[in-house]
Design an enzyme around this catalytic site. Structure first.
Site, PDB file in Angstrom:
ATOM      1  N   ASP A   1       0.860  -1.189   0.000  1.00 38.97           N
ATOM      2  CA  ASP A   1       0.000   0.000   0.000  1.00 38.97           C
ATOM      3  C   ASP A   1       0.889   1.229   0.000  1.00 38.97           C
ATOM      4  OD1 ASP A   1      -3.233   0.418   0.870  1.00 38.97           O
ATOM      5  OD2 ASP A   1      -1.925   2.165   1.052  1.00 38.97           O
TER       6      ASP A   1
ATOM      7  N   TYR B   1     -12.538   5.465 -14.830  1.00 45.22           N
ATOM      8  CA  TYR B   1     -12.590   4.275 -13.967  1.00 45.22           C
ATOM      9  C   TYR B   1     -13.315   3.122 -14.661  1.00 45.22           C
ATOM     10  CZ  TYR B   1     -13.575   1.567  -9.685  1.00 45.22           C
ATOM     11  OH  TYR B   1     -13.658   0.598  -8.731  1.00 45.22           O
TER      12      TYR B   1
ATOM     13  N   LYS C   1     -11.648  -0.512 -15.540  1.00 42.64           N
ATOM     14  CA  LYS C   1     -12.179  -1.757 -14.994  1.00 42.64           C
ATOM     15  C   LYS C   1     -12.691  -2.688 -16.087  1.00 42.64           C
ATOM     16  CE  LYS C   1     -11.276  -1.204 -10.674  1.00 42.64           C
ATOM     17  NZ  LYS C   1     -10.144  -1.987 -10.107  1.00 42.64           N
TER      18      LYS C   1
ATOM     19  N   ARG D   1     -13.384   2.946   1.053  1.00 39.93           N
ATOM     20  CA  ARG D   1     -13.110   4.369   0.830  1.00 39.93           C
ATOM     21  C   ARG D   1     -13.565   4.805  -0.562  1.00 39.93           C
ATOM     22  NH1 ARG D   1      -7.180   6.195   1.532  1.00 39.93           N
ATOM     23  NH2 ARG D   1      -6.844   4.450   0.111  1.00 39.93           N
TER      24      ARG D   1
END
Length: 448
Positions: free
Chosen positions: A41, A169, A173, A204
């Site tokens: 991360d 996005y 994807k 989030r």
């Protein structure tokens, strides 16, 4: 009693974006079942902005601490997935290898398409698509060598269905789905299985579009079990897409209408008149791959226009169980494969082979570019089927390729569809007949 194939003892897993949310749950569950986990991360915000942390308090550090406190093994890594090779090499250095990769890392740059700028588009594509590719590419060589690997890529409902304000996005994807399908095709023969999931979970990232109540209800823990199952030895599925959430999971598949094939020379008015047929799912079909997709169209074309074979099927004497090749054919590196094909067609499985591809084929092999081809006839239409050196008077489909490419195709090192698309295998004649003739018709050659 626990199924050992559902444990990960001795396995090394990399989970990107695992400092919180879904990734954290994946890392914790894998570690609890024996995996050595690299918790990756970068520690940025959901939009990719940098944050300052005290030593040992970065998101990856906190998850590693959780794992170690529970008796597991883990190491923190802070590299960006845009430099995926660093993450994989870190895993190899820390734990000696890489067996499992979950491409989970992602960022958002939500904005309407009218207002999106180049950086907002590029950043999202780079993290999601290029990041997943770079991590998988770096892990691939290790997985190929050990003949084992499990890769799970994070897609999204936005990539499947689209989402307002998420052109970047959604595109990323959707790209993940294409990457997953191709990695599955290339990896399955080496026991590298790749699947994609579209999680339905409160994280989030979903906080930006969901209510707080919904985020709280759809806990990421409800997704983790299914994703970790896809990482296990027990899972033998590959190339699949699943929507997963709320302790539920469902598999998606492609569906296509029967469509409408119009006469040659049709007009735009003809298309307009038949428009409803293009969208009628009454007799829908479900293509499994590109070859299956094309084959359905070839079959319909043949039926519509009554395309007939150009090759006759004379009654022939059976092929000899062994063949004496000419000097030119014997000099080819693929000569043992050609002899094997002749023997298989002449053998007890010859009828079964012919049943799957009842056409006359010509195969031209070149020892080098520009060389005179050595021709073979495979008459799978005759009874019994025959194979011999020499060109047929007529054929349904002809394949032309270099000696080395023929070897690569028949030994399954080069996908025949890829060879065709790259121009390494030329095809002429009836395309429906050509698609029926694949390496899978014959037993793989034991040696050259």
């Amino acid at each position: 009693m626990s199924n050992p194939k559902l444990r990960f003892d001795g396995r090394v897993a990399v989970v990107t974006g695992s400092g919180g949310g879904l990734g954290r749950c994946y890392a914790l569950l894998l570690a609890s079942r024996g995996a050595k986990v690299v918790v990756n991360d970068v520690g940025t915000t959901v939009t990719g902005q940098s944050q300052n942390f005290a030593t040992g308090s970065r998101p990856a550090d906190l998850v590693v601490a959780e794992i170690r406190k529970a008796g597991g093994t883990a190491a923190a890594n802070y590299d960006s997935v845009t430099e995926g090779e660093k993450i994989i090499e870190f895993a190899v250095k820390q734990f000696g290898g890489i067996d499992i990769l979950i491409n989970n890392a992602g960022i958002l740059r939500d904005v309407s398409f009218r207002n999106i700028n180049e950086a907002q588009w590029r950043d999202v594509i780079d993290v999601h698509v290029n990041g997943a590719m770079r991590c998988a590419k770096a892990a691939w060589k290790y997985m190929e060598k050990q003949q084992y690997g499990r890769i799970v890529n994070a897609s999204s409902a936005s990539g499947i269905y689209g989402s307002f304000g998420q052109a970047n996005y959604s595109t990323a994807k959707a790209g993940i789905i294409g990457l997953t399908s191709t990695l599955s095709n290339e990896g399955k023969k080496r026991n590298i299985f790749t699947n994609a999931v579209a999680p339905i979970a409160g994280t989030r990232m979903t906080e930006t579009v969901w209510s707080k109540d919904l985020v709280d209800m759809m806990r990421p823990e409800y997704v983790a079990g299914f994703v970790c199952y896809l990482c296990s030895e027990a899972c033998t599925g590959t190339g699949d897409i699943y929507e997963v959430g709320a302790n539920w999971a469902g598999k998606l598949r492609w569906e296509r209408t029967a469509g409408c094939m119009l006469p040659i020379g049709h007009t735009l008015e003809d298309i307009h008149a038949n428009w409803a047929k293009y969208g009628d799912f009454t007799n829908a079909v479900h293509p499994k791959d590109t070859l299956d997709s094309y084959q359905m169209v070839f079959d319909m074309f043949e039926e519509k226009y009554k395309v007939k074979s150009t090759a006759e099927a004379p009654t022939s004497k059976a092929s000899p169980s062994s063949v004496t090749l000419s000097k030119a054919a014997s000099s080819l590196k693929c000569a043992p494969i050609l002899s094997s094909i002749v023997a298989q067609i002449a053998g007890p499985n010859g009828a079964a082979i012919a049943e799957k591809a009842s056409f006359v084929y010509r195969v031209d092999i070149l020892s080098a570019k520009g060389a005179q081809p050595v021709s073979f006839t495979l008459n799978l239409k005759s009874s019994p089927p025959t194979a011999n050196e020499g060109a047929p008077a007529k054929f349904d489909a002809c394949f032309t390729m270099l000696d080395e490419d023929f070897i690569a195709i028949m030994t399954r090192k080069l996908n025949h569809q890829v060879a065709f698309m790259q121009g390494r295998m030329k095809i002429k004649g009836n395309m429906r007949a050509a698609t029926k003739f694949t390496p899978s018709l014959f037993a793989p050659p034991s040696k050259l």
